[in-house]
Design a protein around this motif. Structure first.
Motif, PDB file in Angstrom:
ATOM      1  N   PHE A 172       0.714  -1.493  -0.611  1.00 28.79           N
ATOM      2  CA  PHE A 172      -0.414   0.015   0.001  1.00 28.79           C
ATOM      3  C   PHE A 172       0.775   1.225   0.052  1.00 28.79           C
ATOM      4  CE2 PHE A 172      -2.555   3.307   2.213  1.00 28.79           C
ATOM      5  CZ  PHE A 172      -3.325   3.083   1.199  1.00 28.79           C
ATOM      6  N   GLU A 173       1.625   1.253   0.225  1.00 27.86           N
ATOM      7  CA  GLU A 173       2.770   2.324   0.507  1.00 27.86           C
ATOM      8  C   GLU A 173       3.049   3.010  -0.531  1.00 27.86           C
ATOM      9  OE1 GLU A 173       6.380  -1.020   0.817  1.00 27.86           O
ATOM     10  OE2 GLU A 173       3.705  -0.766   1.900  1.00 27.86           O
ATOM     11  N   ILE A 174       3.606   1.828  -1.103  1.00 23.71           N
ATOM     12  CA  ILE A 174       4.292   2.611  -2.602  1.00 23.71           C
ATOM     13  C   ILE A 174       2.573   2.251  -3.782  1.00 23.71           C
ATOM     14  CG2 ILE A 174       6.138   1.143  -2.993  1.00 23.71           C
ATOM     15  CD1 ILE A 174       5.475  -1.580  -4.110  1.00 23.71           C
ATOM     16  N   SER A 175       1.863   2.565  -3.266  1.00 20.81           N
ATOM     17  CA  SER A 175       0.056   2.750  -4.538  1.00 20.81           C
ATOM     18  C   SER A 175       0.268   4.000  -4.962  1.00 20.81           C
ATOM     19  CB  SER A 175      -0.484   1.951  -3.756  1.00 20.81           C
ATOM     20  OG  SER A 175      -0.986   3.053  -2.252  1.00 20.81           O
ATOM     21  N   ASN A 176      -0.137   4.489  -5.718  1.00 18.13           N
ATOM     22  CA  ASN A 176      -1.476   5.626  -5.892  1.00 18.13           C
ATOM     23  C   ASN A 176      -2.170   5.898  -4.602  1.00 18.13           C
ATOM     24  OD1 ASN A 176       0.286   6.071  -8.110  1.00 18.13           O
ATOM     25  ND2 ASN A 176      -1.001   5.066  -9.317  1.00 18.13           N
ATOM     26  N   ALA A 177      -3.193   4.750  -4.438  1.00 16.00           N
ATOM     27  CA  ALA A 177      -3.985   5.261  -3.390  1.00 16.00           C
ATOM     28  C   ALA A 177      -3.397   5.673  -2.325  1.00 16.00           C
ATOM     29  CB  ALA A 177      -4.017   3.538  -2.310  1.00 16.00           C
ATOM     30  N   HIS A 178      -2.241   4.877  -2.097  1.00 14.51           N
ATOM     31  CA  HIS A 178      -0.728   5.986  -0.554  1.00 14.51           C
ATOM     32  C   HIS A 178      -0.676   7.214  -1.245  1.00 14.51           C
ATOM     33  CE1 HIS A 178       2.425   6.890   1.127  1.00 14.51           C
ATOM     34  NE2 HIS A 178       1.945   6.355   1.975  1.00 14.51           N
ATOM     35  N   GLN A 179      -0.565   7.559  -2.191  1.00 16.61           N
ATOM     36  CA  GLN A 179      -0.435   8.974  -2.372  1.00 16.61           C
ATOM     37  C   GLN A 179      -1.318  10.151  -2.021  1.00 16.61           C
ATOM     38  OE1 GLN A 179       1.281   9.467  -6.346  1.00 16.61           O
ATOM     39  NE2 GLN A 179       2.985   7.769  -6.020  1.00 16.61           N
ATOM     40  N   LEU A 180      -2.128   9.186  -2.764  1.00 16.72           N
ATOM     41  CA  LEU A 180      -3.832  10.434  -2.251  1.00 16.72           C
ATOM     42  C   LEU A 180      -3.850  10.456  -0.932  1.00 16.72           C
ATOM     43  CD1 LEU A 180      -6.818  11.156  -3.797  1.00 16.72           C
ATOM     44  CD2 LEU A 180      -7.503   9.324  -3.168  1.00 16.72           C
ATOM     45  N   PHE A 181      -4.009   8.780  -0.352  1.00 13.41           N
ATOM     46  CA  PHE A 181      -4.293   9.462   1.795  1.00 13.41           C
ATOM     47  C   PHE A 181      -3.349  10.060   1.555  1.00 13.41           C
ATOM     48  CE2 PHE A 181      -3.999   7.239   4.958  1.00 13.41           C
ATOM     49  CZ  PHE A 181      -5.449   7.434   5.624  1.00 13.41           C
ATOM     50  N   ILE A 182      -1.721  10.150   1.510  1.00 13.00           N
ATOM     51  CA  ILE A 182      -0.657  10.922   1.918  1.00 13.00           C
ATOM     52  C   ILE A 182      -1.639  12.711   2.093  1.00 13.00           C
ATOM     53  CG2 ILE A 182       0.998  11.995   2.199  1.00 13.00           C
ATOM     54  CD1 ILE A 182       0.808   9.586   4.056  1.00 13.00           C
ATOM     55  N   SER A 183      -1.599  13.264  -0.068  1.00 11.88           N
ATOM     56  CA  SER A 183      -2.217  14.438  -0.033  1.00 11.88           C
ATOM     57  C   SER A 183      -3.237  14.765   0.110  1.00 11.88           C
ATOM     58  CB  SER A 183      -1.883  13.979  -1.077  1.00 11.88           C
ATOM     59  OG  SER A 183      -2.720  13.570  -2.060  1.00 11.88           O
ATOM     60  N   THR A 184      -4.081  14.395   0.346  1.00  8.70           N
ATOM     61  CA  THR A 184      -5.555  14.429   1.046  1.00  8.70           C
ATOM     62  C   THR A 184      -5.308  14.932   2.769  1.00  8.70           C
ATOM     63  OG1 THR A 184      -6.518  13.111  -0.256  1.00  8.70           O
ATOM     64  CG2 THR A 184      -7.575  13.749   1.622  1.00  8.70           C
ATOM     65  N   LEU A 185      -4.638  13.706   3.110  1.00  4.38           N
ATOM     66  CA  LEU A 185      -4.216  14.464   4.840  1.00  4.38           C
ATOM     67  C   LEU A 185      -3.302  15.038   5.378  1.00  4.38           C
ATOM     68  CD1 LEU A 185      -4.240  10.371   6.631  1.00  4.38           C
ATOM     69  CD2 LEU A 185      -6.228  11.668   6.073  1.00  4.38           C
ATOM     70  N   ARG A 186      -2.826  15.821   4.444  1.00  2.00           N
ATOM     71  CA  ARG A 186      -2.176  16.708   4.594  1.00  2.00           C
ATOM     72  C   ARG A 186      -2.286  18.204   4.463  1.00  2.00           C
ATOM     73  NH1 ARG A 186       1.987  15.579   1.701  1.00  2.00           N
ATOM     74  NH2 ARG A 186       3.578  14.796   3.384  1.00  2.00           N
ATOM     75  N   ASP A 187      -3.660  18.561   3.116  1.00  2.56           N
ATOM     76  CA  ASP A 187      -4.340  19.426   2.608  1.00  2.56           C
ATOM     77  C   ASP A 187      -5.054  19.311   4.320  1.00  2.56           C
ATOM     78  OD1 ASP A 187      -2.895  19.502   0.234  1.00  2.56           O
ATOM     79  OD2 ASP A 187      -4.566  18.741  -1.237  1.00  2.56           O
ATOM     80  N   CYS A 188      -5.693  18.711   4.585  1.00  2.00           N
ATOM     81  CA  CYS A 188      -6.683  18.809   6.003  1.00  2.00           C
ATOM     82  C   CYS A 188      -5.562  18.519   7.211  1.00  2.00           C
ATOM     83  CB  CYS A 188      -7.297  17.504   5.734  1.00  2.00           C
ATOM     84  SG  CYS A 188      -8.811  17.173   4.407  1.00  2.00           S
ATOM     85  N   LYS A 189      -4.756  18.990   6.997  1.00  2.00           N
ATOM     86  CA  LYS A 189      -4.284  19.766   8.124  1.00  2.00           C
ATOM     87  C   LYS A 189      -4.283  18.453   9.664  1.00  2.00           C
ATOM     88  CE  LYS A 189      -5.989  24.317   8.187  1.00  2.00           C
ATOM     89  NZ  LYS A 189      -5.765  25.994   8.379  1.00  2.00           N
ATOM     90  N   TYR A 190      -3.621  17.390   8.741  1.00  2.00           N
ATOM     91  CA  TYR A 190      -2.700  16.125   9.729  1.00  2.00           C
ATOM     92  C   TYR A 190      -1.657  15.608   9.666  1.00  2.00           C
ATOM     93  CZ  TYR A 190      -8.384  14.795  10.081  1.00  2.00           C
ATOM     94  OH  TYR A 190      -9.478  14.432  10.706  1.00  2.00           O
ATOM     95  N   ARG A 191      -1.348  15.320  10.940  1.00  2.00           N
ATOM     96  CA  ARG A 191      -0.178  15.152  11.442  1.00  2.00           C
ATOM     97  C   ARG A 191       0.228  13.431  11.197  1.00  2.00           C
ATOM     98  NH1 ARG A 191       3.107  18.302  16.389  1.00  2.00           N
ATOM     99  NH2 ARG A 191       5.023  17.547  15.647  1.00  2.00           N
ATOM    100  N   MET A 192       1.251  13.431  10.673  1.00  2.00           N
ATOM    101  CA  MET A 192       1.077  11.677  10.075  1.00  2.00           C
ATOM    102  C   MET A 192       2.512  10.789  10.540  1.00  2.00           C
ATOM    103  SD  MET A 192      -0.388  12.082   6.345  1.00  2.00           S
ATOM    104  CE  MET A 192       0.028  13.761   6.282  1.00  2.00           C
TER     105      MET A 192
END
Length: 376
Positions: free
Chosen positions: A133-153
């Motif tokens: 999952f960590e090398i998938s496009n779904a992961h990229q979408l997840f990370i960018s969405t959370l970052r745009d929504c002000k989440y620390r990860m």
């Protein structure tokens, strides 16, 4: 519902691994009151979920399609914690690896589209999925969405054997915390393969007072502790056929419980139906060693002789109960009596490791996990 209650949404809830992890966390500490809403469309999983989790007023299961959720639904729930383990087939080595093009990713894409418009965003998020999952496009979408929504990860690739459990099940985990005030975007940190150990009340999101170790010991690393007694089940149902022994003996992973360092491979939903790469096989003979038998096999090409030698090891499949033990489900986990062994294997193969999730939830929530009062 009490407004001070800690509200959880368990998406892709399966048989309720996250529920068990949360329940153990909050009830063992006798801490805050909580309420879990679970959503899944798998009928069999939902039957097991209701059997194990619907006996009190702290949980509600909805057999809904996640794609029917709206941002208003999230706003009304006003969640403290969102947990999810989306379908892994689009990313797993045994799946088709179609990533976001897989129809089973559509609900996850729907969630990512919703997130920016949710006004009352979940305070905390935890996601579990397969390595890949960590090398998938779904992961990229997840990370960018959370970052745009002000989440620390914080991201991890961890396996139960790092916690003292004799089972290898490498999984991707993401822990996220919403920052409602001023948000300073963080650079991508490497995905850690070490177990985090925050000291005191330190946050996992703090760079200070967080130690990382390759292994920690939360359980005694002994396979014997996870096995059923022979009198508790019909052993004949779990023995390998002669055809299976002859065809797969050179590629199956055989574990000996007499070996104090024995470790099982990851059990998948295909265990029992397929033998290659789907989980380990148990040696129950105390008279012969694996090396001794396989040394003898190397000296013959006669099928009958090979089968006779393999019989000496008394090989069998792990039972569903034993797999549940290795995945750290509590002993109270139940399946309906009419559920077949195959159904139980499939549901467990799609589940999370309860102990690992419990540990990571505890460091995600920090002091909230051990508060002796309701959240104000």
């Amino acid at each position: 519902m009490d407004r001070s209650c800690f509200k959880v949404l368990e998406l892709y809830s399966g048989i309720g691994g996250f529920n068990f992890a949360i329940k153990e966390l909050f009830e063992e500490e006798k801490s805050i009151e909580y309420y879990i809403t679970a959503i899944d469309i798998n009928t069999s999983a939902n039957i097991v979920y209701r059997l194990n989790h619907n006996s009190n007023n702290e949980c509600k299961l909805l057999e809904h399609n996640i794609e029917s959720l709206t941002s208003d639904d999230f706003d009304r729930m006003n969640l403290d914690l969102l947990t999810m383990s989306p379908p892994c087939q689009p990313f797993s080595r045994l799946g088709n690896q179609l990533d976001l093009k897989d129809s089973r990713s559509s609900s996850f894409k729907h969630l990512m589209q919703l997130f920016p418009s949710i006004r009352n965003k979940p305070r905390f998020i935890m996601l579990e999925n397969v390595k890949g999952f960590e090398i998938s496009n779904a992961h990229q979408l997840f990370i960018s969405t959370l970052r745009d929504c002000k989440y620390r990860m914080r991201e991890f690739l961890l396996s139960p054997d790092q916690f003292g459990i004799p089972n290898s099940r490498l999984r991707y985990y993401l822990l996220a915390k919403h920052e409602s005030g001023e948000f300073q975007d963080e650079e991508n940190e490497e995905i850690s393969t070490l177990v985090p150990l925050p000291h005191g009340n330190s946050s996992i999101f703090s760079h200070e007072n967080v130690e990382y170790k390759k292994n920690i010991r939360l359980k005694e690393f002994s396979l014997k502790n996870y096995l059923e007694k022979d009198e508790n089940f019909d052993i004949r149902k779990f023995q390998l056929t002669d055809e299976q022994l002859l065809r797969y003996h050179m590629i199956i992973d055989i574990v000996d419980p007499e070996n104090s360092m024995a470790k099982t491979n990851c059990f998948t939903k295909s265990y029992g139906h397929r033998l290659e790469g789907c989980g380990s096989i148990l040696k129950t003979s105390e008279q012969f060693s694996i090396d001794e038998i396989f040394s003898a096999i190397q000296k013959t090409s006669d099928s009958a002789t090979i089968i006779k030698l393999l019989h000496k090891l008394k090989l069998r499949l792990f039972t569903p109960k034993e797999i549940a033990n290795l995945m750290c489900f509590p002993c109270c986990l139940e399946f309906p009596e009419d559920f077949t062994t195959k159904q139980r294997y499939r549901l467990l193969g799609n589940s999370v490791n309860v102990l690992v999730c419990n540990y990571l939830l505890k460091i995600l929530l920090g002091p909230l996990a051990t508060m002796k009062r309701k959240i104000e």
